[in-house]
Design a protein around this motif. Structure first.
Motif, mmCIF file in Angstrom:
data_model
loop_
_atom_site.group_PDB
_atom_site.id
_atom_site.type_symbol
_atom_site.label_atom_id
_atom_site.label_comp_id
_atom_site.label_asym_id
_atom_site.label_seq_id
_atom_site.Cartn_x
_atom_site.Cartn_y
_atom_site.Cartn_z
ATOM 1 N N PRO A 79 0.819 -1.215 0.000
ATOM 2 C CA PRO A 79 0.000 0.000 0.000
ATOM 3 C C PRO A 79 0.850 1.261 0.000
ATOM 4 N N HIS A 80 2.158 1.133 -0.178
ATOM 5 C CA HIS A 80 3.047 2.265 0.067
ATOM 6 C C HIS A 80 2.858 3.366 -0.966
ATOM 7 N N GLU A 81 3.017 4.578 -0.478
ATOM 8 C CA GLU A 81 2.634 5.757 -1.259
ATOM 9 C C GLU A 81 3.611 6.087 -2.378
ATOM 10 N N TRP A 82 4.899 5.821 -2.154
ATOM 11 C CA TRP A 82 5.929 6.224 -3.099
ATOM 12 C C TRP A 82 6.793 5.037 -3.507
ATOM 13 N N LEU A 83 7.329 5.103 -4.718
ATOM 14 C CA LEU A 83 8.335 4.154 -5.189
ATOM 15 C C LEU A 83 9.583 4.940 -5.558
ATOM 16 N N TRP A 84 10.735 4.422 -5.124
ATOM 17 C CA TRP A 84 12.011 5.061 -5.472
ATOM 18 C C TRP A 84 12.859 4.078 -6.243
ATOM 19 N N PHE A 85 13.039 4.348 -7.544
ATOM 20 C CA PHE A 85 13.988 3.603 -8.363
ATOM 21 C C PHE A 85 15.386 4.159 -8.118
ATOM 22 N N ILE A 86 16.349 3.265 -7.847
ATOM 23 C CA ILE A 86 17.732 3.689 -7.735
ATOM 24 C C ILE A 86 18.609 2.640 -8.398
ATOM 25 N N ASP A 87 19.244 3.009 -9.508
ATOM 26 C CA ASP A 87 20.051 2.057 -10.267
ATOM 27 C C ASP A 87 21.312 1.675 -9.496
ATOM 28 N N THR A 88 21.806 0.461 -9.751
ATOM 29 C CA THR A 88 22.891 -0.102 -8.950
ATOM 30 C C THR A 88 24.283 0.348 -9.380
ATOM 31 N N ASP A 89 24.365 1.316 -10.280
ATOM 32 C CA ASP A 89 25.654 1.929 -10.590
ATOM 33 C C ASP A 89 25.682 3.402 -10.181
ATOM 34 N N MET A 90 24.760 3.766 -9.265
ATOM 35 C CA MET A 90 24.678 5.149 -8.807
ATOM 36 C C MET A 90 25.285 5.303 -7.419
ATOM 37 N N GLY A 91 25.829 6.495 -7.156
ATOM 38 C CA GLY A 91 26.213 6.905 -5.818
ATOM 39 C C GLY A 91 25.343 8.088 -5.420
ATOM 40 N N PHE A 92 25.047 8.214 -4.115
ATOM 41 C CA PHE A 92 24.107 9.251 -3.689
ATOM 42 C C PHE A 92 24.294 9.521 -2.202
ATOM 43 N N ALA A 93 23.777 10.654 -1.739
ATOM 44 C CA ALA A 93 23.935 11.076 -0.348
ATOM 45 C C ALA A 93 22.925 10.363 0.554
ATOM 46 N N PRO A 94 23.228 10.277 1.856
ATOM 47 C CA PRO A 94 22.307 9.592 2.778
ATOM 48 C C PRO A 94 20.914 10.206 2.860
ATOM 49 N N ASP A 95 20.789 11.501 2.613
ATOM 50 C CA ASP A 95 19.484 12.161 2.727
ATOM 51 C C ASP A 95 18.778 12.317 1.387
ATOM 52 N N THR A 96 19.188 11.537 0.397
ATOM 53 C CA THR A 96 18.619 11.675 -0.951
ATOM 54 C C THR A 96 17.106 11.525 -0.953
ATOM 55 N N VAL A 97 16.587 10.471 -0.346
ATOM 56 C CA VAL A 97 15.136 10.249 -0.352
ATOM 57 C C VAL A 97 14.422 11.348 0.417
ATOM 58 N N ASP A 98 14.962 11.764 1.551
ATOM 59 C CA ASP A 98 14.346 12.849 2.318
ATOM 60 C C ASP A 98 14.213 14.108 1.471
ATOM 61 N N ARG A 99 15.260 14.438 0.726
ATOM 62 C CA ARG A 99 15.238 15.666 -0.068
ATOM 63 C C ARG A 99 14.277 15.549 -1.251
ATOM 64 N N LEU A 100 14.203 14.367 -1.859
ATOM 65 C CA LEU A 100 13.236 14.176 -2.936
ATOM 66 C C LEU A 100 11.813 14.287 -2.413
ATOM 67 N N LEU A 101 11.554 13.713 -1.231
ATOM 68 C CA LEU A 101 10.217 13.797 -0.635
ATOM 69 C C LEU A 101 9.857 15.237 -0.279
ATOM 70 N N GLN A 102 10.820 15.986 0.229
ATOM 71 C CA GLN A 102 10.551 17.382 0.562
ATOM 72 C C GLN A 102 10.174 18.192 -0.674
ATOM 73 N N ALA A 103 10.759 17.843 -1.809
ATOM 74 C CA ALA A 103 10.477 18.566 -3.051
ATOM 75 C C ALA A 103 9.195 18.093 -3.717
#
Length: 253
Positions: A79-103
């Motif tokens: 039932p989850h509200e959001w889906l986050w695709f993240i490819d396995t050759d990517m690097g990203f910051a620990p707060d990436t999902v938080d910042r995307l949700l805020q936007a």
């Protein structure tokens, strides 16, 4: 279209993380995920792990089927509200999902991506390789000289800004359930099936998803402050070398 089994939206604010893998992942992705999970546990705890059907093995050429499978399972098995695709050759910051949700916003900004770069081969280097350049995956709507509609790279963009675009990649992409359901209602479980330009050329699977978003008037954004890295192989030569400036007063001409 056959009747679909769809989980009712929960409005729970939770994010289902999903990724495709060819049985190996980049070390930078692995470290980024560990840091992201630790950050999430210490803060809002909104990220649902990838156990079970959301880490899907995919062979070369099976991106369409695999991405569609993720979408179907997300809608029908959670039932989850959001889906986050993240490819396995990517690097990203620990707060990436938080910042995307805020936007993001379920109505005004239901699909938001991070700032990603693709590697484009430009020309033969004369030594058995190709010259490579980094290309931002931000795309504007465009027309070719014959009037065909398509996508054009947006080379210039403001820093740390939410930018509306016609297309982006799915390497780091947050999708609200309502956007996925709207496309499903119109086209069935074909979110990432490749469409064709009017001249017959196939569009990539991620830009085909963006194409359907546009046809359904679903806004798409990229947050240029949500940075990523993209692990790729490339050829390096003197053409890529830029020496640091010589400090003043070191005695060299």
């Amino acid at each position: 279209m056959a009747e679909q089994t769809v989980q009712p939206p929960s409005g729970d604010g939770l994010v289902q993380m999903a990724y495709l893998h060819p049985h190996h992942v980049s070390h930078s992705w692995h470290e980024s995920v560990m840091r992201l999970v630790m950050h999430d546990q210490l803060h809002d705890g909104r990220i649902i792990g990838t156990g079970g059907p959301f880490m899907i093995s995919t062979a070369s050429g099976a991106l369409v089927e695999s991405r569609n499978q993720v979408m179907t399972r997300w809608l029908e098995e959670t039932p989850h509200e959001w889906l986050w695709f993240i490819d396995t050759d990517m690097g990203f910051a620990p707060d990436t999902v938080d910042r995307l949700l805020q936007a993001a916003d379920p109505v005004e900004r239901p699909v938001v991506g991070g700032l990603c770069f693709a590697a484009r081969e430009t020309h033969f280097d004369g030594m058995g390789g190709r010259r490579i350049m980094a290309v931002p995956t931000l795309y504007n709507p465009a027309h070719d000289p014959d009037g065909n509609v398509g996508f054009a790279t947006r080379w210039h963009y403001p820093d740390n800004t939410l930018v509306q675009v016609a297309g982006t990649g799915a390497a780091c992409l947050l999708i609200h359930r309502s956007a996925a359901e709207k496309i499903r209602a119109e086209y069935g479980d074909t979110w990432f099936d490749r469409v064709r330009y009017s001249d017959g050329r196939l569009v990539s699977e991620d830009l085909s998803f963006c194409w359907r978003l546009g046809l359904q008037h679903i806004p798409l954004y990229v947050h240029t402050g949500v940075k990523t890295t993209h692990h790729k192989q490339m050829w390096l030569s003197e053409a890529d070398y830029l020496p640091p400036p010589v400090p003043e007063g070191d005695g060299r001409a």
